[in-house]
Design a protein around this motif. Structure first.
Motif, PDB file in Angstrom:
ATOM      1  N   ASN A 129      42.066  39.426  51.931  1.00  0.00           N
ATOM      2  CA  ASN A 129      42.231  38.234  51.098  1.00  0.00           C
ATOM      3  C   ASN A 129      41.383  38.316  49.834  1.00  0.00           C
ATOM      4  O   ASN A 129      41.812  37.903  48.757  1.00  0.00           O
ATOM      5  N   SER A 130      40.165  38.830  49.963  1.00  0.00           N
ATOM      6  CA  SER A 130      39.297  38.980  48.792  1.00  0.00           C
ATOM      7  C   SER A 130      39.881  39.972  47.809  1.00  0.00           C
ATOM      8  O   SER A 130      39.851  39.769  46.594  1.00  0.00           O
ATOM      9  N   ARG A 131      40.436  41.068  48.338  1.00  0.00           N
ATOM     10  CA  ARG A 131      41.061  42.077  47.469  1.00  0.00           C
ATOM     11  C   ARG A 131      42.219  41.473  46.701  1.00  0.00           C
ATOM     12  O   ARG A 131      42.340  41.672  45.501  1.00  0.00           O
ATOM     13  N   GLN A 132      43.058  40.722  47.405  1.00  0.00           N
ATOM     14  CA  GLN A 132      44.219  40.133  46.741  1.00  0.00           C
ATOM     15  C   GLN A 132      43.805  39.150  45.651  1.00  0.00           C
ATOM     16  O   GLN A 132      44.372  39.160  44.567  1.00  0.00           O
ATOM     17  N   ARG A 133      42.831  38.310  45.943  1.00  0.00           N
ATOM     18  CA  ARG A 133      42.387  37.332  44.944  1.00  0.00           C
ATOM     19  C   ARG A 133      41.833  38.031  43.710  1.00  0.00           C
ATOM     20  O   ARG A 133      42.162  37.658  42.584  1.00  0.00           O
ATOM     21  N   CYS A 134      40.988  39.034  43.910  1.00  0.00           N
ATOM     22  CA  CYS A 134      40.428  39.768  42.767  1.00  0.00           C
ATOM     23  C   CYS A 134      41.526  40.447  41.968  1.00  0.00           C
ATOM     24  O   CYS A 134      41.534  40.412  40.737  1.00  0.00           O
ATOM     25  N   ALA A 135      42.464  41.068  42.654  1.00  0.00           N
ATOM     26  CA  ALA A 135      43.550  41.757  41.965  1.00  0.00           C
ATOM     27  C   ALA A 135      44.408  40.764  41.180  1.00  0.00           C
ATOM     28  O   ALA A 135      44.773  41.027  40.032  1.00  0.00           O
ATOM     29  N   TYR A 136      44.716  39.600  41.771  1.00  0.00           N
ATOM     30  CA  TYR A 136      45.531  38.602  41.071  1.00  0.00           C
ATOM     31  C   TYR A 136      44.834  38.081  39.818  1.00  0.00           C
ATOM     32  O   TYR A 136      45.446  37.946  38.765  1.00  0.00           O
ATOM     33  N   VAL A 137      43.550  37.802  39.923  1.00  0.00           N
ATOM     34  CA  VAL A 137      42.805  37.315  38.756  1.00  0.00           C
ATOM     35  C   VAL A 137      42.707  38.420  37.705  1.00  0.00           C
ATOM     36  O   VAL A 137      42.838  38.162  36.502  1.00  0.00           O
ATOM     37  N   GLY A 138      42.506  39.668  38.136  1.00  0.00           N
ATOM     38  CA  GLY A 138      42.467  40.790  37.199  1.00  0.00           C
ATOM     39  C   GLY A 138      43.781  40.953  36.456  1.00  0.00           C
ATOM     40  O   GLY A 138      43.803  41.151  35.239  1.00  0.00           O
ATOM     41  N   VAL A 139      44.883  40.827  37.180  1.00  0.00           N
ATOM     42  CA  VAL A 139      46.199  40.926  36.541  1.00  0.00           C
ATOM     43  C   VAL A 139      46.409  39.748  35.588  1.00  0.00           C
ATOM     44  O   VAL A 139      46.941  39.919  34.489  1.00  0.00           O
ATOM     45  N   LEU A 140      45.971  38.553  35.973  1.00  0.00           N
ATOM     46  CA  LEU A 140      46.082  37.385  35.099  1.00  0.00           C
ATOM     47  C   LEU A 140      45.301  37.609  33.793  1.00  0.00           C
ATOM     48  O   LEU A 140      45.805  37.331  32.704  1.00  0.00           O
TER      49      LEU A 140
END
Length: 171
Positions: A150-161
């Motif tokens: 879950n932490s990986r996904q959140r970081c990746a989503y914010v990075g892509v944003l």
């Protein structure tokens, strides 16, 4: 996977690589990393398509990790490269000026409106570009390396944003 046949994906990457090579050496420095990523992507997809793999989908998972890590490295290098007095403290000579000029022209204003922008605002814009690039790189790298899914996904989503915000402004 992507919903696309590995052969079609391989062909589209080949076309992208051909386009990138046709532009070389006139492209930006980070396009050299793109050449490597396209080559690695083609090898992984070819291995997946012809059946040389440890487990089904493992090559594509490895490809995702390599590509996201390399993309994080590209963003970090781009941001780190801008940490100099020319880009940050003399923004009228940096690419931040060109990006703002494009925005002014896009809304139909005359070029002379650029002279009305205070130097301090241009400096803030330069710092924001650097912060977005380095912030994106950190979040993308954490999106690959954090132990909890879950932490990986959140970081990746914010990075892509952040990457979308930066590139929306650049375009």
């Amino acid at each position: 996977m992507t919903g696309m046949s590995p052969y079609a994906l391989f062909a589209s990457l080949g076309i992208s690589m051909g386009t990138a090579i046709a532009e070389w050496p006139g492209g930006a420095n980070h396009t050299n990393v793109l050449y490597v990523l396209l080559g690695v992507s083609q090898v992984c997809i070819w291995l997946e398509a012809v059946g040389i793999r440890r487990r089904r989908g493992q090559s594509l998972h490895d490809l995702k990790t390599v590509c996201v890590s390399a993309l994080a490295l590209v963003y970090f290098a781009a941001g780190f490269h801008k940490l100099n007095t020319g880009f940050l403290f003399q923004p009228m000579s940096s690419c931040a000026r060109e990006f703002l000029l494009r925005s002014i022209l896009r809304v139909g204003l005359h070029v002379s409106y650029l002279d009305l922008v205070p130097k301090s605002a241009m400096m803030v814009l330069s710092w924001c570009i650097v912060a977005l690039e380095i912030g994106t790189s950190i979040l993308l790298f954490l999106g690959v390396r954090l132990p909890h899914h879950n932490s990986r996904q959140r970081c990746a989503y914010v990075g892509v944003l952040l990457a979308f915000i930066l590139h929306f402004y650049l375009s």
